[in-house]
Scaffold this active site. Structure first.
Site, PDB file in Angstrom:
ATOM      1  N   TYR A  28       0.824  -1.205   0.000  1.00  0.00           N
ATOM      2  CA  TYR A  28       0.000   0.000   0.000  1.00  0.00           C
ATOM      3  C   TYR A  28       0.861   1.260   0.000  1.00  0.00           C
ATOM      4  O   TYR A  28       2.022   1.246   0.437  1.00  0.00           O
ATOM      5  CB  TYR A  28      -0.932   0.019   1.200  1.00  0.00           C
ATOM      6  N   PHE A  38       2.268   9.511   3.967  1.00  0.00           N
ATOM      7  CA  PHE A  38       2.622   9.320   5.367  1.00  0.00           C
ATOM      8  C   PHE A  38       3.153   7.914   5.651  1.00  0.00           C
ATOM      9  O   PHE A  38       3.735   7.671   6.700  1.00  0.00           O
ATOM     10  CB  PHE A  38       1.427   9.636   6.289  1.00  0.00           C
ATOM     11  N   ASP A  39       2.946   6.978   4.721  1.00  0.00           N
ATOM     12  CA  ASP A  39       3.448   5.611   4.953  1.00  0.00           C
ATOM     13  C   ASP A  39       3.444   4.841   3.627  1.00  0.00           C
ATOM     14  O   ASP A  39       2.658   5.145   2.720  1.00  0.00           O
ATOM     15  CB  ASP A  39       2.563   4.889   5.982  1.00  0.00           C
ATOM     16  N   ILE A  58      -7.488  -0.716  11.041  1.00  0.00           N
ATOM     17  CA  ILE A  58      -8.503   0.319  11.234  1.00  0.00           C
ATOM     18  C   ILE A  58      -9.780  -0.136  10.549  1.00  0.00           C
ATOM     19  O   ILE A  58      -9.751  -0.895   9.573  1.00  0.00           O
ATOM     20  CB  ILE A  58      -8.020   1.694  10.702  1.00  0.00           C
ATOM     21  N   TYR A  84      -8.335   6.991  12.313  1.00  0.00           N
ATOM     22  CA  TYR A  84      -7.750   7.255  13.633  1.00  0.00           C
ATOM     23  C   TYR A  84      -8.478   8.343  14.407  1.00  0.00           C
ATOM     24  O   TYR A  84      -8.003   8.804  15.452  1.00  0.00           O
ATOM     25  CB  TYR A  84      -6.261   7.615  13.468  1.00  0.00           C
ATOM     26  N   PHE A 101      -5.564   5.321   0.641  1.00  0.00           N
ATOM     27  CA  PHE A 101      -4.684   4.156   0.509  1.00  0.00           C
ATOM     28  C   PHE A 101      -4.781   3.606  -0.918  1.00  0.00           C
ATOM     29  O   PHE A 101      -5.888   3.327  -1.409  1.00  0.00           O
ATOM     30  CB  PHE A 101      -5.057   3.056   1.502  1.00  0.00           C
TER      31      PHE A 101
END
Length: 539
Positions: A28, A38-39, A58, A84, A101
Protein backbone atom coordinates in the site's frame (compact mmCIF):
# COMPACT_ATOMS: atom_id res chain seq x y z
CA UNK A 1 -17.82 10.97 5.79
CA UNK A 2 -18.32 7.66 4.04
CA UNK A 3 -15.83 4.92 3.06
CA UNK A 4 -14.87 5.27 -0.59
CA UNK A 5 -13.57 2.30 -2.63
CA UNK A 6 -12.47 2.66 -6.26
CA UNK A 7 -11.47 -0.58 -8.07
CA UNK A 8 -8.68 0.63 -10.32
CA UNK A 9 -7.64 -2.82 -11.60
CA UNK A 10 -9.47 -6.12 -11.39
CA UNK A 11 -7.82 -9.28 -12.84
CA UNK A 12 -9.77 -11.33 -15.38
CA UNK A 13 -9.53 -14.40 -13.18
CA UNK A 14 -10.62 -14.10 -9.58
CA UNK A 15 -11.07 -17.59 -8.14
CA UNK A 16 -11.26 -16.27 -4.61
CA UNK A 17 -12.05 -12.94 -2.83
CA UNK A 18 -11.20 -11.74 0.66
CA UNK A 19 -13.66 -12.61 3.41
CA UNK A 20 -13.58 -11.71 7.08
CA UNK A 21 -11.23 -14.07 8.88
CA UNK A 22 -8.86 -14.39 5.90
CA UNK A 23 -5.18 -13.60 6.16
CA UNK A 24 -3.88 -11.18 3.54
CA UNK A 25 -0.57 -9.86 2.33
CA UNK A 26 -0.76 -6.54 0.49
CA UNK A 27 1.28 -3.54 -0.54
CA UNK A 28 0.00 0.00 0.00
CA UNK A 29 0.78 3.70 -0.33
CA UNK A 30 -0.80 5.86 2.41
CA UNK A 31 -1.35 9.59 1.74
CA UNK A 32 -3.46 12.56 2.79
CA UNK A 33 -5.93 14.18 0.40
CA UNK A 34 -3.31 16.76 -0.61
CA UNK A 35 -1.04 13.93 -1.78
CA UNK A 36 1.39 14.03 1.11
CA UNK A 37 2.58 10.47 1.78
CA UNK A 38 2.62 9.32 5.37
CA UNK A 39 3.45 5.61 4.95
CA UNK A 40 4.39 2.98 2.37
CA UNK A 41 4.97 -0.79 2.55
CA UNK A 42 7.08 -0.49 -0.60
CA UNK A 43 9.57 1.68 1.29
CA UNK A 44 9.98 -1.09 3.86
CA UNK A 45 10.47 -3.73 1.17
CA UNK A 46 7.84 -6.08 2.60
CA UNK A 47 4.10 -6.55 2.40
CA UNK A 48 1.71 -5.75 5.21
CA UNK A 49 0.48 -9.06 6.61
CA UNK A 50 -2.69 -9.23 8.69
CA UNK A 51 -5.99 -10.99 9.40
CA UNK A 52 -9.06 -9.23 8.01
CA UNK A 53 -12.15 -8.61 10.13
CA UNK A 54 -10.46 -9.36 13.44
CA UNK A 55 -9.80 -5.82 14.60
CA UNK A 56 -6.13 -5.85 13.63
CA UNK A 57 -6.73 -3.02 11.15
CA UNK A 58 -8.50 0.32 11.23
CA UNK A 59 -12.18 -0.23 10.59
CA UNK A 60 -12.14 1.38 7.16
CA UNK A 61 -9.35 -0.90 5.90
CA UNK A 62 -11.05 -3.94 7.41
CA UNK A 63 -14.09 -3.12 5.30
CA UNK A 64 -12.21 -2.01 2.16
CA UNK A 65 -10.27 -5.26 1.82
CA UNK A 66 -13.33 -7.50 1.81
CA UNK A 67 -14.11 -8.76 -1.70
CA UNK A 68 -10.64 -8.06 -3.11
CA UNK A 69 -8.95 -10.49 -5.50
CA UNK A 70 -5.26 -11.28 -5.64
CA UNK A 71 -3.61 -8.74 -7.98
CA UNK A 72 -6.58 -6.39 -7.62
CA UNK A 73 -5.73 -2.72 -7.03
CA UNK A 74 -8.07 -0.49 -5.03
CA UNK A 75 -7.98 3.21 -4.18
CA UNK A 76 -9.56 3.61 -0.72
CA UNK A 77 -10.74 6.84 0.97
CA UNK A 78 -11.26 6.36 4.70
CA UNK A 79 -13.02 9.03 6.82
CA UNK A 80 -11.63 9.81 10.29
CA UNK A 81 -14.38 7.93 12.11
CA UNK A 82 -13.24 4.70 10.33
CA UNK A 83 -9.54 5.60 10.69
CA UNK A 84 -7.75 7.25 13.63
CA UNK A 85 -10.53 9.65 14.59
CA UNK A 86 -10.06 12.77 16.62
CA UNK A 87 -6.89 11.51 18.23
CA UNK A 88 -4.87 10.68 15.12
CA UNK A 89 -1.37 9.23 15.50
CA UNK A 90 0.98 11.68 17.18
CA UNK A 91 3.73 12.81 14.85
CA UNK A 92 2.31 10.88 11.89
CA UNK A 93 -1.42 11.42 11.35
CA UNK A 94 -3.14 14.59 12.53
CA UNK A 95 -6.52 14.33 14.29
CA UNK A 96 -9.63 14.03 12.11
CA UNK A 97 -7.59 13.13 9.01
CA UNK A 98 -9.08 11.59 5.88
CA UNK A 99 -6.71 8.85 4.70
CA UNK A 100 -6.10 7.64 1.14
CA UNK A 101 -4.68 4.16 0.51
CA UNK A 102 -3.52 2.76 -2.83
CA UNK A 103 -3.74 -1.00 -2.14
CA UNK A 104 -2.45 -3.99 -4.18
CA UNK A 105 -3.43 -7.42 -2.86
CA UNK A 106 -0.58 -9.94 -3.13
CA UNK A 107 -1.75 -12.98 -1.17
CA UNK A 108 -4.82 -14.45 0.47
CA UNK A 109 -5.47 -17.52 2.59
CA UNK A 110 -7.49 -18.84 5.49
CA UNK A 111 -6.43 -20.98 8.43
CA UNK A 112 -8.98 -23.58 7.34
CA UNK A 113 -7.48 -23.88 3.83
CA UNK A 114 -6.12 -27.15 2.51
CA UNK A 115 -3.81 -27.95 -0.36
CA UNK A 116 -5.57 -27.28 -3.66
CA UNK A 117 -4.81 -29.46 -6.68
CA UNK A 118 -5.86 -28.57 -10.21
CA UNK A 119 -4.92 -31.16 -12.86
CA UNK A 120 -4.84 -29.63 -16.34
CA UNK A 121 -3.31 -32.56 -18.22
CA UNK A 122 -3.51 -36.28 -17.53
CA UNK A 123 -2.23 -39.03 -19.87
CA UNK A 124 -4.75 -41.53 -21.23
CA UNK A 125 -2.76 -44.37 -19.70
CA UNK A 126 -1.93 -44.14 -16.02
CA UNK A 127 -0.75 -47.56 -14.83
CA UNK A 128 0.63 -46.21 -11.57
CA UNK A 129 0.24 -43.16 -9.31
CA UNK A 130 2.47 -41.60 -6.67
CA UNK A 131 2.16 -43.20 -3.24
CA UNK A 132 3.82 -42.50 0.11
CA UNK A 133 7.53 -43.54 0.08
CA UNK A 134 7.76 -43.39 -3.74
CA UNK A 135 10.71 -41.59 -5.29
CA UNK A 136 9.78 -39.01 -7.93
CA UNK A 137 11.49 -36.78 -10.46
CA UNK A 138 9.56 -33.69 -11.53
CA UNK A 139 9.92 -30.24 -13.03
CA UNK A 140 8.21 -27.23 -11.54
CA UNK A 141 7.72 -23.49 -11.67
CA UNK A 142 7.16 -21.99 -8.23
CA UNK A 143 5.26 -18.71 -7.99
CA UNK A 144 3.40 -16.66 -5.40
CA UNK A 145 -0.34 -16.16 -5.71
CA UNK A 146 0.25 -12.95 -7.68
CA UNK A 147 2.26 -14.88 -10.29
CA UNK A 148 5.73 -13.73 -9.22
CA UNK A 149 8.24 -16.50 -10.00
CA UNK A 150 10.50 -17.42 -7.09
CA UNK A 151 12.03 -20.66 -8.35
CA UNK A 152 12.08 -23.01 -11.36
CA UNK A 153 13.71 -26.39 -11.96
CA UNK A 154 13.42 -25.66 -15.69
CA UNK A 155 15.85 -22.76 -15.29
CA UNK A 156 18.36 -25.09 -13.64
CA UNK A 157 17.73 -27.68 -16.39
CA UNK A 158 17.53 -30.38 -13.73
CA UNK A 159 14.56 -32.16 -12.24
CA UNK A 160 13.78 -32.04 -8.55
CA UNK A 161 14.29 -35.56 -7.22
CA UNK A 162 12.88 -36.64 -3.88
CA UNK A 163 10.95 -39.14 -1.81
CA UNK A 164 7.28 -38.35 -1.21
CA UNK A 165 5.46 -38.50 2.11
CA UNK A 166 8.43 -39.04 4.40
CA UNK A 167 9.20 -35.41 5.29
CA UNK A 168 11.73 -34.52 2.61
CA UNK A 169 9.33 -31.88 1.23
CA UNK A 170 7.16 -29.18 2.70
CA UNK A 171 3.91 -30.83 3.91
CA UNK A 172 1.79 -29.24 1.18
CA UNK A 173 3.97 -30.60 -1.60
CA UNK A 174 4.02 -34.02 0.04
CA UNK A 175 0.23 -33.98 -0.20
CA UNK A 176 0.00 -32.35 -3.62
CA UNK A 177 2.14 -34.94 -5.40
CA UNK A 178 0.15 -37.96 -4.19
CA UNK A 179 -1.91 -39.65 -6.89
CA UNK A 180 -0.01 -38.15 -9.84
CA UNK A 181 0.72 -40.12 -13.00
CA UNK A 182 3.90 -39.89 -15.01
CA UNK A 183 3.28 -37.19 -17.61
CA UNK A 184 0.52 -35.53 -15.55
CA UNK A 185 0.57 -31.75 -15.13
CA UNK A 186 -1.06 -30.09 -12.16
CA UNK A 187 -1.10 -26.84 -10.24
CA UNK A 188 -0.61 -27.27 -6.50
CA UNK A 189 -1.57 -24.30 -4.30
CA UNK A 190 -0.20 -24.48 -0.77
CA UNK A 191 -1.15 -22.22 2.18
CA UNK A 192 1.82 -20.95 4.21
CA UNK A 193 1.13 -23.11 7.28
CA UNK A 194 1.74 -26.15 4.99
CA UNK A 195 4.72 -24.46 3.36
CA UNK A 196 7.35 -22.19 4.98
CA UNK A 197 5.08 -20.57 7.60
CA UNK A 198 5.64 -17.25 9.34
CA UNK A 199 9.38 -17.11 8.72
CA UNK A 200 9.56 -18.03 5.04
CA UNK A 201 12.68 -19.78 3.80
CA UNK A 202 15.03 -16.93 4.63
CA UNK A 203 15.80 -16.40 0.95
CA UNK A 204 13.25 -15.94 -1.80
CA UNK A 205 10.06 -16.85 0.03
CA UNK A 206 8.69 -14.31 2.55
CA UNK A 207 6.82 -15.28 5.67
CA UNK A 208 3.11 -16.15 5.44
CA UNK A 209 3.32 -16.66 1.66
CA UNK A 210 0.98 -18.94 -0.25
CA UNK A 211 2.89 -20.94 -2.87
CA UNK A 212 1.77 -22.11 -6.29
CA UNK A 213 3.67 -24.94 -8.00
CA UNK A 214 3.09 -25.82 -11.65
CA UNK A 215 4.33 -29.43 -11.70
CA UNK A 216 4.94 -32.02 -14.42
CA UNK A 217 5.83 -35.52 -13.19
CA UNK A 218 8.58 -37.18 -15.23
CA UNK A 219 9.48 -40.28 -13.27
CA UNK A 220 8.22 -42.48 -10.48
CA UNK A 221 9.48 -45.57 -8.69
CA UNK A 222 9.72 -47.23 -5.32
CA UNK A 223 12.93 -48.62 -3.80
CA UNK A 224 11.15 -51.97 -3.48
CA UNK A 225 10.41 -52.16 -7.22
CA UNK A 226 11.81 -54.92 -9.38
CA UNK A 227 11.83 -54.87 -13.16
CA UNK A 228 8.54 -54.96 -15.04
CA UNK A 229 7.98 -56.67 -18.38
CA UNK A 230 5.17 -55.45 -20.66
CA UNK A 231 3.91 -55.60 -24.25
CA UNK A 232 5.33 -59.02 -24.95
CA UNK A 233 5.04 -60.28 -28.52
CA UNK A 234 6.22 -63.90 -28.59
CA UNK A 235 6.55 -65.80 -31.89
CA UNK A 236 4.28 -68.81 -32.31
CA UNK A 237 7.34 -71.04 -32.61
CA UNK A 238 9.64 -70.66 -29.62
CA UNK A 239 11.79 -73.75 -29.33
CA UNK A 240 14.31 -72.21 -26.99
CA UNK A 241 14.45 -69.43 -24.38
CA UNK A 242 17.53 -67.53 -23.27
CA UNK A 243 19.37 -68.61 -20.14
CA UNK A 244 22.27 -67.33 -18.07
CA UNK A 245 25.46 -67.55 -20.12
CA UNK A 246 23.77 -67.17 -23.51
CA UNK A 247 25.00 -64.56 -25.98
CA UNK A 248 22.24 -62.30 -27.33
CA UNK A 249 21.95 -59.94 -30.28
CA UNK A 250 19.06 -57.50 -29.93
CA UNK A 251 17.82 -54.11 -31.05
CA UNK A 252 16.41 -51.60 -28.60
CA UNK A 253 15.02 -48.13 -28.07
CA UNK A 254 15.86 -46.75 -24.64
CA UNK A 255 13.61 -44.03 -23.19
CA UNK A 256 12.84 -42.41 -19.88
CA UNK A 257 9.38 -42.87 -18.33
CA UNK A 258 8.16 -39.63 -19.93
CA UNK A 259 9.10 -40.96 -23.38
CA UNK A 260 12.38 -39.04 -23.83
CA UNK A 261 14.67 -41.11 -26.07
CA UNK A 262 18.21 -41.48 -24.71
CA UNK A 263 19.61 -44.23 -26.91
CA UNK A 264 18.75 -46.54 -29.82
CA UNK A 265 20.61 -49.40 -31.48
CA UNK A 266 18.47 -48.78 -34.58
CA UNK A 267 20.07 -45.36 -35.05
CA UNK A 268 23.48 -47.07 -35.16
CA UNK A 269 22.15 -49.73 -37.54
CA UNK A 270 23.82 -52.36 -35.36
CA UNK A 271 22.45 -54.76 -32.77
CA UNK A 272 23.63 -54.68 -29.18
CA UNK A 273 25.54 -57.91 -28.59
CA UNK A 274 26.21 -59.22 -25.10
CA UNK A 275 26.27 -62.14 -22.72
CA UNK A 276 23.25 -62.26 -20.43
CA UNK A 277 23.23 -63.00 -16.72
CA UNK A 278 26.94 -62.37 -16.31
CA UNK A 279 27.09 -58.68 -15.41
CA UNK A 280 27.99 -57.34 -18.84
CA UNK A 281 24.88 -55.12 -18.79
CA UNK A 282 23.00 -53.30 -16.00
CA UNK A 283 21.35 -55.63 -13.49
CA UNK A 284 17.81 -54.90 -14.67
CA UNK A 285 18.65 -55.71 -18.29
CA UNK A 286 20.49 -58.87 -17.24
CA UNK A 287 17.27 -60.01 -15.61
CA UNK A 288 14.94 -58.74 -18.32
CA UNK A 289 16.73 -60.58 -21.12
CA UNK A 290 16.33 -64.00 -19.50
CA UNK A 291 13.63 -66.24 -20.92
CA UNK A 292 13.30 -64.51 -24.29
CA UNK A 293 12.75 -66.22 -27.64
CA UNK A 294 14.37 -65.31 -30.92
CA UNK A 295 12.07 -62.80 -32.60
CA UNK A 296 10.39 -61.81 -29.33
CA UNK A 297 9.59 -58.18 -28.58
CA UNK A 298 9.16 -56.94 -25.03
CA UNK A 299 9.27 -53.79 -22.94
CA UNK A 300 11.57 -53.91 -19.91
CA UNK A 301 11.03 -51.21 -17.25
CA UNK A 302 14.02 -50.89 -14.95
CA UNK A 303 14.06 -48.91 -11.68
CA UNK A 304 17.19 -46.83 -11.08
CA UNK A 305 18.63 -49.13 -8.39
CA UNK A 306 18.77 -51.82 -11.11
CA UNK A 307 19.85 -49.29 -13.77
CA UNK A 308 22.31 -46.41 -13.46
CA UNK A 309 21.47 -45.43 -9.88
CA UNK A 310 21.57 -41.98 -8.34
CA UNK A 311 24.43 -40.76 -10.55
CA UNK A 312 23.00 -41.65 -13.94
CA UNK A 313 25.24 -41.92 -16.97
CA UNK A 314 25.78 -39.72 -20.03
CA UNK A 315 22.40 -38.32 -21.02
CA UNK A 316 20.59 -40.54 -18.50
CA UNK A 317 19.79 -38.47 -15.40
CA UNK A 318 20.36 -39.75 -11.89
CA UNK A 319 17.57 -41.82 -10.28
CA UNK A 320 15.88 -42.33 -13.66
CA UNK A 321 13.57 -45.23 -14.45
CA UNK A 322 14.59 -46.72 -17.81
CA UNK A 323 12.29 -48.20 -20.44
CA UNK A 324 13.77 -50.51 -23.07
CA UNK A 325 11.70 -51.71 -26.02
CA UNK A 326 13.74 -54.64 -27.29
CA UNK A 327 13.58 -57.00 -30.26
CA UNK A 328 15.63 -60.19 -29.93
CA UNK A 329 17.38 -60.96 -33.22
CA UNK A 330 19.18 -64.13 -32.15
CA UNK A 331 21.01 -65.85 -29.32
CA UNK A 332 23.29 -68.80 -28.77
CA UNK A 333 25.47 -70.37 -26.15
CA UNK A 334 29.23 -70.82 -26.54
CA UNK A 335 28.71 -74.54 -25.85
CA UNK A 336 26.28 -74.89 -28.80
CA UNK A 337 27.14 -77.18 -31.68
CA UNK A 338 25.61 -77.38 -35.12
CA UNK A 339 21.89 -78.19 -35.14
CA UNK A 340 20.59 -80.35 -38.00
CA UNK A 341 16.92 -80.86 -38.89
CA UNK A 342 16.23 -83.29 -41.76
CA UNK A 343 13.12 -82.39 -43.75
CA UNK A 344 13.36 -85.02 -46.50
CA UNK A 345 15.48 -88.12 -47.05
CA UNK A 346 15.13 -90.39 -50.13
CA UNK A 347 14.16 -94.01 -49.42
CA UNK A 348 17.25 -95.20 -51.27
CA UNK A 349 19.90 -93.52 -49.12
CA UNK A 350 22.93 -95.80 -49.04
CA UNK A 351 25.76 -93.46 -50.06
CA UNK A 352 26.36 -90.80 -47.39
CA UNK A 353 28.64 -87.80 -47.70
CA UNK A 354 31.97 -87.95 -45.91
CA UNK A 355 35.16 -86.00 -45.67
CA UNK A 356 36.86 -85.65 -49.06
CA UNK A 357 33.68 -86.06 -51.10
CA UNK A 358 32.91 -83.52 -53.79
CA UNK A 359 29.43 -82.06 -53.21
CA UNK A 360 27.11 -79.89 -55.26
CA UNK A 361 24.20 -78.35 -53.38
CA UNK A 362 21.70 -75.51 -53.29
CA UNK A 363 21.13 -73.37 -50.21
CA UNK A 364 19.24 -70.43 -48.78
CA UNK A 365 21.22 -68.67 -46.04
CA UNK A 366 19.45 -66.48 -43.47
CA UNK A 367 19.75 -65.13 -39.95
CA UNK A 368 17.67 -66.53 -37.11
CA UNK A 369 15.14 -63.70 -37.50
CA UNK A 370 14.55 -64.75 -41.12
CA UNK A 371 16.68 -62.06 -42.81
CA UNK A 372 17.91 -63.56 -46.10
CA UNK A 373 21.68 -63.33 -46.56
CA UNK A 374 22.35 -65.33 -49.72
CA UNK A 375 20.84 -67.94 -52.03
CA UNK A 376 22.31 -70.12 -54.76
CA UNK A 377 18.86 -70.29 -56.35
CA UNK A 378 19.04 -66.59 -57.16
CA UNK A 379 22.44 -67.16 -58.78
CA UNK A 380 21.15 -70.07 -60.87
CA UNK A 381 24.02 -72.41 -59.98
CA UNK A 382 24.99 -74.83 -57.25
CA UNK A 383 27.65 -74.31 -54.59
CA UNK A 384 30.44 -76.87 -55.01
CA UNK A 385 32.94 -77.90 -52.35
CA UNK A 386 35.18 -80.70 -51.17
CA UNK A 387 33.79 -81.69 -47.80
CA UNK A 388 36.13 -81.21 -44.87
CA UNK A 389 38.75 -79.30 -46.86
CA UNK A 390 38.13 -75.91 -45.22
CA UNK A 391 36.37 -74.42 -48.24
CA UNK A 392 33.38 -73.47 -46.07
CA UNK A 393 32.97 -72.49 -42.41
CA UNK A 394 33.50 -75.32 -39.95
CA UNK A 395 29.82 -75.49 -39.06
CA UNK A 396 28.86 -76.08 -42.69
CA UNK A 397 31.51 -78.80 -43.02
CA UNK A 398 29.83 -80.46 -40.02
CA UNK A 399 26.31 -79.86 -41.28
CA UNK A 400 26.94 -81.47 -44.69
CA UNK A 401 28.24 -84.74 -43.21
CA UNK A 402 26.22 -87.94 -43.73
CA UNK A 403 23.87 -86.53 -46.38
CA UNK A 404 22.60 -88.44 -49.35
CA UNK A 405 21.76 -87.05 -52.78
CA UNK A 406 18.26 -85.55 -52.79
CA UNK A 407 18.20 -84.98 -49.03
CA UNK A 408 16.95 -81.64 -47.68
CA UNK A 409 17.92 -80.35 -44.28
CA UNK A 410 18.20 -77.16 -42.20
CA UNK A 411 21.56 -76.52 -40.59
CA UNK A 412 21.80 -73.96 -37.77
CA UNK A 413 25.37 -72.78 -37.14
CA UNK A 414 26.43 -70.83 -34.02
CA UNK A 415 28.88 -67.97 -34.69
CA UNK A 416 31.91 -69.75 -33.18
CA UNK A 417 31.44 -72.36 -35.93
CA UNK A 418 30.47 -69.72 -38.50
CA UNK A 419 31.93 -66.26 -39.09
CA UNK A 420 32.69 -65.46 -35.44
CA UNK A 421 32.60 -62.07 -33.74
CA UNK A 422 33.68 -60.16 -36.85
CA UNK A 423 31.20 -61.61 -39.34
CA UNK A 424 31.63 -60.63 -42.99
CA UNK A 425 31.58 -56.88 -43.55
CA UNK A 426 28.45 -55.79 -45.37
CA UNK A 427 27.07 -59.32 -45.51
CA UNK A 428 27.04 -61.25 -42.22
CA UNK A 429 26.77 -59.44 -38.85
CA UNK A 430 29.29 -60.27 -36.16
CA UNK A 431 28.29 -63.01 -33.68
CA UNK A 432 25.36 -64.01 -35.88
CA UNK A 433 23.72 -67.44 -35.81
CA UNK A 434 23.34 -68.69 -39.39
CA UNK A 435 20.54 -70.82 -40.83
CA UNK A 436 21.11 -72.79 -44.05
CA UNK A 437 18.32 -74.63 -45.89
CA UNK A 438 20.23 -77.17 -47.99
CA UNK A 439 19.44 -79.63 -50.75
CA UNK A 440 22.23 -81.98 -51.87
CA UNK A 441 22.13 -82.50 -55.66
CA UNK A 442 25.31 -84.41 -56.49
CA UNK A 443 27.98 -86.38 -54.65
CA UNK A 444 31.31 -87.58 -56.08
CA UNK A 445 33.06 -89.89 -53.67
CA UNK A 446 36.42 -88.63 -52.55
CA UNK A 447 39.67 -90.46 -51.95
CA UNK A 448 40.87 -91.89 -48.65
CA UNK A 449 42.17 -89.23 -46.29
CA UNK A 450 45.66 -88.11 -47.19
CA UNK A 451 45.46 -89.27 -50.83
CA UNK A 452 45.33 -86.98 -53.88
CA UNK A 453 45.48 -89.79 -56.48
CA UNK A 454 44.65 -93.52 -56.36
CA UNK A 455 44.93 -96.34 -58.85
CA UNK A 456 41.81 -98.13 -60.02
CA UNK A 457 43.72 -101.34 -60.71
CA UNK A 458 47.10 -102.93 -60.17
CA UNK A 459 50.08 -100.61 -60.09
CA UNK A 460 52.76 -101.29 -62.73
CA UNK A 461 55.95 -102.67 -61.19
CA UNK A 462 57.88 -100.44 -63.62
CA UNK A 463 56.00 -97.25 -62.76
CA UNK A 464 59.00 -94.92 -62.68
CA UNK A 465 60.21 -96.16 -66.08
CA UNK A 466 56.75 -95.59 -67.58
CA UNK A 467 56.68 -92.03 -66.32
CA UNK A 468 60.28 -91.37 -67.47
CA UNK A 469 59.37 -91.35 -71.12
CA UNK A 470 62.81 -90.28 -72.42
CA UNK A 471 64.54 -92.77 -70.13
CA UNK A 472 67.10 -90.30 -68.83
CA UNK A 473 66.63 -91.42 -65.21
CA UNK A 474 64.88 -88.16 -64.26
CA UNK A 475 61.22 -87.12 -64.31
CA UNK A 476 60.32 -83.50 -64.87
CA UNK A 477 57.00 -81.87 -63.88
CA UNK A 478 55.81 -81.85 -67.48
CA UNK A 479 56.39 -85.61 -67.83
CA UNK A 480 54.75 -86.29 -64.51
CA UNK A 481 51.71 -84.17 -65.34
CA UNK A 482 51.26 -85.76 -68.77
CA UNK A 483 51.42 -89.25 -67.30
CA UNK A 484 48.87 -88.57 -64.54
CA UNK A 485 46.51 -86.96 -67.07
CA UNK A 486 46.72 -90.08 -69.25
CA UNK A 487 45.92 -92.38 -66.30
CA UNK A 488 42.86 -90.30 -65.37
CA UNK A 489 41.66 -90.10 -68.98
CA UNK A 490 41.95 -93.86 -69.48
CA UNK A 491 40.27 -94.66 -66.17
CA UNK A 492 43.33 -96.30 -64.66
CA UNK A 493 43.66 -93.67 -61.92
CA UNK A 494 41.53 -91.16 -60.05
CA UNK A 495 42.32 -87.70 -58.70
CA UNK A 496 40.74 -86.22 -55.58
CA UNK A 497 37.55 -84.55 -56.89
CA UNK A 498 36.88 -80.85 -56.61
CA UNK A 499 40.47 -79.62 -56.80
CA UNK A 500 42.38 -77.91 -59.59
CA UNK A 501 44.25 -80.52 -61.68
CA UNK A 502 47.46 -78.53 -62.01
CA UNK A 503 47.64 -77.77 -58.30
CA UNK A 504 47.12 -81.40 -57.32
CA UNK A 505 49.74 -82.65 -59.78
CA UNK A 506 52.26 -80.02 -58.71
CA UNK A 507 51.62 -80.93 -55.09
CA UNK A 508 52.17 -84.65 -55.86
CA UNK A 509 55.34 -83.85 -57.81
CA UNK A 510 56.70 -81.67 -55.03
CA UNK A 511 56.17 -84.51 -52.54
CA UNK A 512 58.30 -86.80 -54.75
CA UNK A 513 60.96 -84.18 -55.44
CA UNK A 514 62.54 -84.70 -52.05
CA UNK A 515 65.68 -82.66 -52.66
CA UNK A 516 63.70 -79.83 -54.28
CA UNK A 517 65.81 -79.60 -57.44
CA UNK A 518 62.83 -79.78 -59.82
CA UNK A 519 63.57 -83.39 -60.83
CA UNK A 520 62.48 -86.76 -59.45
CA UNK A 521 64.94 -89.67 -59.58
CA UNK A 522 64.23 -93.38 -59.14
CA UNK A 523 65.75 -93.21 -55.65
CA UNK A 524 63.36 -90.39 -54.64
CA UNK A 525 60.25 -91.91 -56.19
CA UNK A 526 58.03 -93.85 -53.75
CA UNK A 527 54.33 -94.69 -53.56
CA UNK A 528 52.38 -93.68 -50.50
CA UNK A 529 52.10 -97.22 -49.13
CA UNK A 530 55.84 -97.64 -49.58
CA UNK A 531 56.47 -94.49 -47.58
CA UNK A 532 54.23 -95.72 -44.78
CA UNK A 533 55.97 -99.10 -44.71
CA UNK A 534 59.45 -97.59 -44.51
CA UNK A 535 58.37 -95.33 -41.66
CA UNK A 536 56.90 -98.33 -39.84
CA UNK A 537 60.11 -100.35 -40.33
CA UNK A 538 62.15 -97.50 -38.96
CA UNK A 539 60.00 -97.29 -35.87
Amino acid sequence: TELGVERRFVPESCPRAVRPGDFVRYHYLGSFPDGTRFDSSYDRGSTFNVFVGKGQLIAGMDQALVGMCVNERRFVKIPPRLAYGSEGVPGVIPPNSVLHFDVLLIDLWNSEDEVQVQTYFKPEKCPRTVQVSDFVRYHYNGTFLDGTLFDSSHNRMRTYDTYVGIGWLIPGMDQGLLGMCVGEKRIITIPPFLAYGEDGDGKEIPGQASLVFDVVLLDLHNPKDGIAIENQVVPESCERRSQTGDFLRYHYNGTLLDGTLFDSSYSRNHTYDTYVGKGYVIAGMDEGLLGVCTGEKRRIIIPPHLGYGEEGRGNIPGSAVLVFDIHVVDFHNPSDSVSITVHYKPSNCTVLSKKGDYLKYHYNASLLDGTLLDSTHSLGKTYNIVLGSGQVVLGMDMGLQDMCVGERRTVVIPPHLGYGEDGVEGEVPGSAVLVFDIELLELVSGLPEGYMFVWNGEVSPNLFEEIDQNHDGEVLLEEFSEYIQTQVDTGKGKLAPGFDFEKIVKNMFTNQDRDGNGKVTAEEFKLKDQEAKEEHDEL
